[in-house]
Design a protein around this motif. Structure first.
Motif, PDB file in Angstrom:
ATOM      1  N   UNK A 720      40.663  19.712 -70.419  1.00 29.74           N
ATOM      2  CA  UNK A 720      39.830  19.433 -71.592  1.00 29.74           C
ATOM      3  C   UNK A 720      39.608  20.635 -72.491  1.00 29.74           C
ATOM      4  N   UNK A 721      39.987  21.817 -72.076  1.00 34.07           N
ATOM      5  CA  UNK A 721      39.663  23.033 -72.825  1.00 34.07           C
ATOM      6  C   UNK A 721      40.942  23.783 -73.158  1.00 34.07           C
ATOM      7  N   UNK A 722      41.289  23.808 -74.458  1.00 35.12           N
ATOM      8  CA  UNK A 722      42.522  24.484 -74.864  1.00 35.12           C
ATOM      9  C   UNK A 722      42.442  25.993 -74.645  1.00 35.12           C
ATOM     10  N   UNK A 723      41.252  26.578 -74.835  1.00 37.34           N
ATOM     11  CA  UNK A 723      41.127  28.024 -74.614  1.00 37.34           C
ATOM     12  C   UNK A 723      41.345  28.359 -73.141  1.00 37.34           C
ATOM     13  N   UNK A 724      40.774  27.535 -72.258  1.00 37.82           N
ATOM     14  CA  UNK A 724      40.999  27.756 -70.827  1.00 37.82           C
ATOM     15  C   UNK A 724      42.467  27.600 -70.478  1.00 37.82           C
ATOM     16  N   UNK A 725      43.120  26.614 -71.065  1.00 40.32           N
ATOM     17  CA  UNK A 725      44.552  26.413 -70.814  1.00 40.32           C
ATOM     18  C   UNK A 725      45.356  27.621 -71.262  1.00 40.32           C
ATOM     19  N   UNK A 726      44.993  28.186 -72.409  1.00 38.04           N
ATOM     20  CA  UNK A 726      45.728  29.344 -72.920  1.00 38.04           C
ATOM     21  C   UNK A 726      45.557  30.552 -71.998  1.00 38.04           C
ATOM     22  N   UNK A 727      44.331  30.742 -71.482  1.00 39.90           N
ATOM     23  CA  UNK A 727      44.097  31.877 -70.596  1.00 39.90           C
ATOM     24  C   UNK A 727      44.889  31.719 -69.309  1.00 39.90           C
ATOM     25  N   UNK A 728      44.860  30.513 -68.715  1.00 44.80           N
ATOM     26  CA  UNK A 728      45.594  30.298 -67.463  1.00 44.80           C
ATOM     27  C   UNK A 728      47.087  30.447 -67.692  1.00 44.80           C
ATOM     28  N   UNK A 729      47.568  29.947 -68.813  1.00 41.76           N
ATOM     29  CA  UNK A 729      48.998  30.079 -69.119  1.00 41.76           C
ATOM     30  C   UNK A 729      49.389  31.551 -69.224  1.00 41.76           C
ATOM     31  N   UNK A 730      48.528  32.357 -69.844  1.00 41.60           N
ATOM     32  CA  UNK A 730      48.820  33.784 -69.980  1.00 41.60           C
ATOM     33  C   UNK A 730      48.844  34.467 -68.607  1.00 41.60           C
ATOM     34  N   UNK A 731      47.919  34.077 -67.722  1.00 43.46           N
ATOM     35  CA  UNK A 731      47.903  34.667 -66.389  1.00 43.46           C
ATOM     36  C   UNK A 731      49.150  34.274 -65.618  1.00 43.46           C
ATOM     37  N   UNK A 732      49.565  33.025 -65.718  1.00 39.35           N
ATOM     38  CA  UNK A 732      50.783  32.590 -65.031  1.00 39.35           C
ATOM     39  C   UNK A 732      51.996  33.359 -65.538  1.00 39.35           C
ATOM     40  N   UNK A 755      50.060  19.801 -65.018  1.00 46.13           N
ATOM     41  CA  UNK A 755      50.049  20.893 -66.013  1.00 46.13           C
ATOM     42  C   UNK A 755      50.452  22.214 -65.365  1.00 46.13           C
ATOM     43  N   UNK A 756      49.906  22.462 -64.201  1.00 46.20           N
ATOM     44  CA  UNK A 756      50.216  23.721 -63.514  1.00 46.20           C
ATOM     45  C   UNK A 756      51.701  23.792 -63.150  1.00 46.20           C
ATOM     46  N   UNK A 791      58.417  11.922 -46.566  1.00 46.84           N
ATOM     47  CA  UNK A 791      56.955  11.828 -46.485  1.00 46.84           C
ATOM     48  C   UNK A 791      56.294  12.811 -47.431  1.00 46.84           C
ATOM     49  N   UNK A 792      55.318  12.347 -48.176  1.00 50.43           N
ATOM     50  CA  UNK A 792      54.520  13.188 -49.057  1.00 50.43           C
ATOM     51  C   UNK A 792      53.053  12.785 -48.902  1.00 50.43           C
ATOM     52  N   UNK A 793      52.171  13.744 -48.987  1.00 55.67           N
ATOM     53  CA  UNK A 793      50.754  13.432 -48.820  1.00 55.67           C
ATOM     54  C   UNK A 793      50.159  12.877 -50.102  1.00 55.67           C
ATOM     55  N   UNK A 794      50.575  13.407 -51.238  1.00 51.79           N
ATOM     56  CA  UNK A 794      49.953  12.998 -52.495  1.00 51.79           C
ATOM     57  C   UNK A 794      50.491  11.646 -52.931  1.00 51.79           C
ATOM     58  N   UNK A 795      49.898  11.126 -54.003  1.00 53.95           N
ATOM     59  CA  UNK A 795      50.335   9.843 -54.537  1.00 53.95           C
ATOM     60  C   UNK A 795      51.618   9.972 -55.338  1.00 53.95           C
ATOM     61  N   UNK A 796      51.996   8.918 -55.986  1.00 50.15           N
ATOM     62  CA  UNK A 796      53.288   8.878 -56.684  1.00 50.15           C
ATOM     63  C   UNK A 796      53.218   9.409 -58.095  1.00 50.15           C
ATOM     64  N   UNK A 797      52.037   9.724 -58.570  1.00 46.51           N
ATOM     65  CA  UNK A 797      51.894  10.075 -59.977  1.00 46.51           C
ATOM     66  C   UNK A 797      52.595  11.376 -60.337  1.00 46.51           C
ATOM     67  N   UNK A 798      52.861  12.227 -59.351  1.00 46.28           N
ATOM     68  CA  UNK A 798      53.553  13.484 -59.638  1.00 46.28           C
ATOM     69  C   UNK A 798      55.062  13.350 -59.461  1.00 46.28           C
ATOM     70  N   UNK A 799      55.542  12.127 -59.291  1.00 46.20           N
ATOM     71  CA  UNK A 799      56.976  11.876 -59.109  1.00 46.20           C
ATOM     72  C   UNK A 799      57.509  12.601 -57.886  1.00 46.20           C
ATOM     73  N   UNK A 800      56.669  12.673 -56.847  1.00 47.38           N
ATOM     74  CA  UNK A 800      57.083  13.333 -55.619  1.00 47.38           C
ATOM     75  C   UNK A 800      57.698  12.361 -54.626  1.00 47.38           C
ATOM     76  N   UNK A 801      57.788  11.116 -54.979  1.00 50.44           N
ATOM     77  CA  UNK A 801      58.301  10.115 -54.042  1.00 50.44           C
ATOM     78  C   UNK A 801      57.171   9.230 -53.563  1.00 50.44           C
ATOM     79  N   UNK A 802      57.507   8.311 -52.751  1.00 44.35           N
ATOM     80  CA  UNK A 802      56.499   7.358 -52.295  1.00 44.35           C
ATOM     81  C   UNK A 802      55.829   7.858 -51.030  1.00 44.35           C
ATOM     82  N   UNK A 803      54.574   7.513 -50.898  1.00 44.99           N
ATOM     83  CA  UNK A 803      53.826   7.915 -49.714  1.00 44.99           C
ATOM     84  C   UNK A 803      53.994   6.859 -48.630  1.00 44.99           C
ATOM     85  N   UNK A 804      54.335   7.288 -47.417  1.00 46.42           N
ATOM     86  CA  UNK A 804      54.594   6.348 -46.324  1.00 46.42           C
ATOM     87  C   UNK A 804      53.432   6.271 -45.358  1.00 46.42           C
ATOM     88  N   UNK A 805      52.334   6.995 -45.653  1.00 49.80           N
ATOM     89  CA  UNK A 805      51.204   6.944 -44.745  1.00 49.80           C
ATOM     90  C   UNK A 805      50.112   6.056 -45.305  1.00 49.80           C
TER      91      UNK A 805
END
Length: 817
Positions: A720-732, A755-756, A791-805
């Motif tokens: 939600x914060x473009x300034x915060x995004x800019x700072x994190x991007x600069x650190x990365x 985003x990360x 197998x992936x722990x997270x959901x499918x929204x990150x395009x990591x594959x389907x969760x089998x658990x």
């Protein structure tokens, strides 16, 4: 530490500078040149120069070198030290003149060389040495220094009697008309004995950094005294004094004077006038020669004694000894008064102690009942003082407490009582109007606006201050209750961390009363007071000793592949009454009361034991442990970690040390050494909570680390914060430029994780992927992932594959839908 009222100590000089080194070389060259000159003189003059004359020449040269060394040392010194070495230079210069005159007498075969002007020049040296020793001495008050001179006179008088009876009486009888010869002959041993007495007593009381120079001066005077005594004996018995055997004492003494001058550079006078244990040397030294003189007197007949100066010397000796004993009695009375006074003073800071504070508070409350004046009590505690002790050492902490006491005393009024109640807790008793209490309290707060300079470092430390005032409508208020109120207000100030003065109010008392119920029903606050703190601290120490603390592990995921690439060990305390406590709920106690070392050992060993158990099931999991930032200055740390890994046959690459960045790193040079050693062993280094502290960018610049972990509060505003995004991007981008891995903590949404990943963050952890897991649950997950490559722990929204658990497979995993 030192008593501020009785002690004002300087420091001893440091390493020899280039100028001093050149001066030392010049002196050595001078000695060598003198020796060469002496050899050439003996060779050129042949048989006309006797061995004794050659020794005279050597003695003259050494005396001249010693004089020059004293002059150089005097030029590098200041104050009374400079005066002392100037006196030594004068005495050695006079001795040099006497040696030259004596050498001339021998060459010219002067008929009556004794006594002569040369003897007067020689006798100036012991007088100058005595003056120098008195000026360089430490630990003597004016009274004790006077007693030191009287001790010297007592010893000198005693040796005068012994010397007269043993040697000089025969000289007196053989030359009844040559009284000057007898007086000069007596002057040598008398002055030498007096100076040696002063030297022995001064060395016995000298500080370690000063003892070497003073001991060399005393030893040099002892060498001179031996040869002087032999000379007087030969003269009294009318034996020749041109023997070379007479000179070793003089030559050795002069060499020791040169050594004293060389070691005296950088000598700083330390005037410590304090109550010290009485040296046995100072007790028995004056009595031994008096006993010897008494024995010598009893061996003579009354007629022989009356014929000489023994009665006069004995009377003077009696007067000096009596004066000395009177001074001893005076010193004893002063010592008793000092001890009585210090019984009411804090030995470290010089302010009052708890006993005197309670006594004066009770008296003030009694006077309040009679006169109706208000009484205020200010109680203060230094914030994060434990950090100073842990990082800079207890000597620095003691010095800081002394400086704090000075600031407080300088802030209050003349009639107010300042006391140290214990540790880093101080109290001030304020009598008078209510507004006086407020005024004094605010002045104490303002005294901490300027940093304290301790051990060459600027330390800005703040106090938590509570103030309680006994109002007129509380006539029955007890002194103990008023002090307790101020203490409660102080702990309220410490909990709020708001600074300033916190006056006591009734709500604080209610909160304190309800404290036990608050703890029984929920998490505990970071700071505690009174019996509850002591009880909880005891429970925590017991939990550490009995290994009751436990670890949970939060998985770390590769943001590109969603595979588990490591875990972070997090400590928990399963309290039997208050449930599972997180680190934020008990680590403040750990830091405040010095338990961080024990916690670190427990966490590291338990985490590595879990790694071993996982490895037995063919699961290789790198693990990260958190370290308290000031602990990184401990030079023993790399060895402890290396041994822990070696004992379990684990690769160092499986361990990452995460430095918490919420507190500043001190002792940066030692910290760098520790980090370098850890990396040489193969252990990875990470900066934890990056963005929450004070010096994050300087850490990336100054420290050789492998990984940067972005704090959860640092990345939370990204969506939600473009300034915060800019700072994190600069650190990365900066981390990638420096070749550092980046880990994002506290990821809780798919938007943040996406985003990360898109902006180059390597690894993520947080409840979006997995909460912290027990060692057994983590093992089950890792084994299941090993069996199921998709197998992936997270959901499918990150395009990591389907969760089998399903959630029932791993009960503690909160799957994202």
């Amino acid at each position: 530490m030192r008593d501020r009222e009785f002690c004002a100590a300087d420091t001893i000089g440091g390493p020899m500078t280039g100028l001093r080194a050149r001066q030392t070389i010049a002196l050595v060259v001078g000695v060598v040149a003198c020796a060469i000159a002496l050899v050439l003189t003996g060779w050129l003059c042949g048989s006309r120069i006797s061995l004794a004359s050659l020794a005279d020449n050597v003695m003259t040269s050494l005396a001249a070198v010693a004089m020059v060394a004293s002059v150089i040392t005097a030029r590098t010194a200041h104050g009374r030290v400079r005066i002392a070495w100037a006196a030594m230079a004068i005495g050695l210069g006079s001795f040099t003149v006497g040696a030259v005159l004596w050498f001339v007498y021998r060459l010219t075969e002067f008929e009556h060389p004794y006594p002569s002007v040369a003897d007067a020049a020689y006798l100036a040296l012991p007088i100058a040495t005595a003056i120098a020793m008195l000026l360089l001495s430490s630990g003597f008050s004016r009274t004790s220094r006077t007693r030191l001179v009287l001790d010297a006179l007592v010893v000198a008088g005693s040796f005068s009697i012994v010397g007269w009876i043993a040697v000089l009486e025969d000289l007196w009888k053989s030359a009844p008309d040559d009284r000057l010869r007898v007086a000069v002959s007596a002057g040598y041993p008398v002055l030498d004995a007096a100076v040696l007495t002063i030297g022995v007593l001064v060395v016995a009381r000298a500080h370690a950094g000063q003892r070497r120079t003073l001991a060399l001066l005393t030893a040099g005077m002892a060498g001179i005294a031996i040869s002087d005594g032999v000379f007087v004996y030969l003269t009294a018995n009318q034996q020749p004094t041109d023997t070379a055997l007479l000179y070793p004492g003089w030559l050795i003494g002069l060499v020791l004077f040169i050594g004293a001058a060389l070691t005296g550079r950088g000598f700083a006078h330390r005037e410590v006038i304090a109550a010290q244990p009485v040296s046995w040397t100072s007790v028995w030294l004056p009595f031994v020669p008096v006993m010897l003189a008494s024995v010598a007197v009893f061996t003579q007949s009354p007629i022989d004694l009356k014929a000489g100066p023994v009665p006069v010397i004995g009377l003077m000796l009696l007067l000096a000894f009596s004066a000395r004993q009177l001074l001893v009695m005076s010193e004893n009375r002063s010592l008793l008064a000092t001890v009585a006074e210090q019984a009411l003073r804090d030995p470290l800071t010089g302010v009052g102690n708890r006993i005197v504070f309670r006594d004066r508070l009770s008296h003030a409350m009694q006077m309040r009942q009679r006169d109706g004046l208000s009484v205020g009590v200010l109680v203060m505690d230094l914030d994060d003082f434990k950090v100073v002790n842990d990082t800079l050492g207890h000597p620095v902490g003691d010095e800081l407490l002394s400086l704090v006491a000075e600031r407080i005393v300088g802030s209050v009024r003349a009639g107010d009582t300042v006391a140290r109640l214990g540790g880093d807790e101080f109290a001030v008793l304020i009598e008078g109007r209510v507004d006086n209490s407020q005024l004094v309290a605010h002045r104490v707060v303002e005294a901490f606006d300027e940093p304290f300079i301790v051990d060459g470092q600027d330390l800005l430390i703040r106090p938590s201050i509570g103030l309680a005032v006994a109002e007129q409508d509380e006539p029955d208020l007890l002194a103990e209750d008023l002090l307790k109120r101020a203490d409660i207000a102080m702990y309220s100030a410490k909990r709020s961390r708001a600074g300033g003065v916190h006056p006591f109010n009734a709500e604080m008392l209610l909160a304190e009363t309800a404290d036990g119920d608050l703890f029984a029903s929920g998490p505990m606050p970071a700071s505690r007071s009174g019996a509850s703190t002591v009880r909880l601290l005891g429970e925590l120490r017991q939990a550490i000793d009995q290994f009751e603390l436990t670890l949970v592990y939060q998985p770390k995921f590769d943001l590109n592949t969603a595979s588990i690439v490591g875990v972070e060990a997090l400590v928990r305390w399963p309290h039997p009454k208050r449930g599972m406590l997180s680190p934020d709920e008990f680590l403040p106690l750990v830091r405040r009361y010095g338990l961080m070392g024990s916690i670190t050992d427990l966490v590291v060993n338990q985490a590595l034991d879990d790694v071993v158990r996982w490895r037995e099931e063919s699961l290789e999991v790198p693990i990260a442990v958190n370290m308290f930032a000031p602990s990184m200055a401990d030079l023993r740390l790399p060895g402890k970690f290396a041994r822990a890994l070696a004992d379990r046959n684990l690769s160092p690459s499986q361990l990452t040390v995460e430095i918490t960045e919420d507190l500043f790193l001190d002792h940066m040079e030692r910290t760098k050494t520790v980090l370098n050693q850890l990396q040489e062993f193969g252990i990875r280094i990470a900066i934890d909570d990056f963005g929450s502290g004070y010096s994050a960018l300087s850490y990336m610049r100054d420290l050789t680390v492998d990984e940067v972990k972005l704090d959860r509060h640092f990345i939370a505003p990204i969506p939600a914060d473009q300034r915060a995004s800019a700072v994190v991007r600069a650190v990365l981008n900066l981390a990638n430029e420096l070749g550092l891995s980046t880990v994002a903590e506290g990821i809780e949404t798919v938007t943040t994780a996406e985003w990360l990943r898109e902006h180059g963050c390597n690894i993520g952890q947080g409840y979006f992927f997995s909460p912290p897991l027990t060692a057994d649950n983590l093992r089950d997950i890792l084994k299941k992932c090993e069996r199921d490559a998709s197998c992936r722990i997270s959901g499918c929204s990150l395009r990591y594959g389907s969760c089998h658990w399903s959630e029932s497979d791993v009960p503690h995993i909160e799957l994202m839908r």
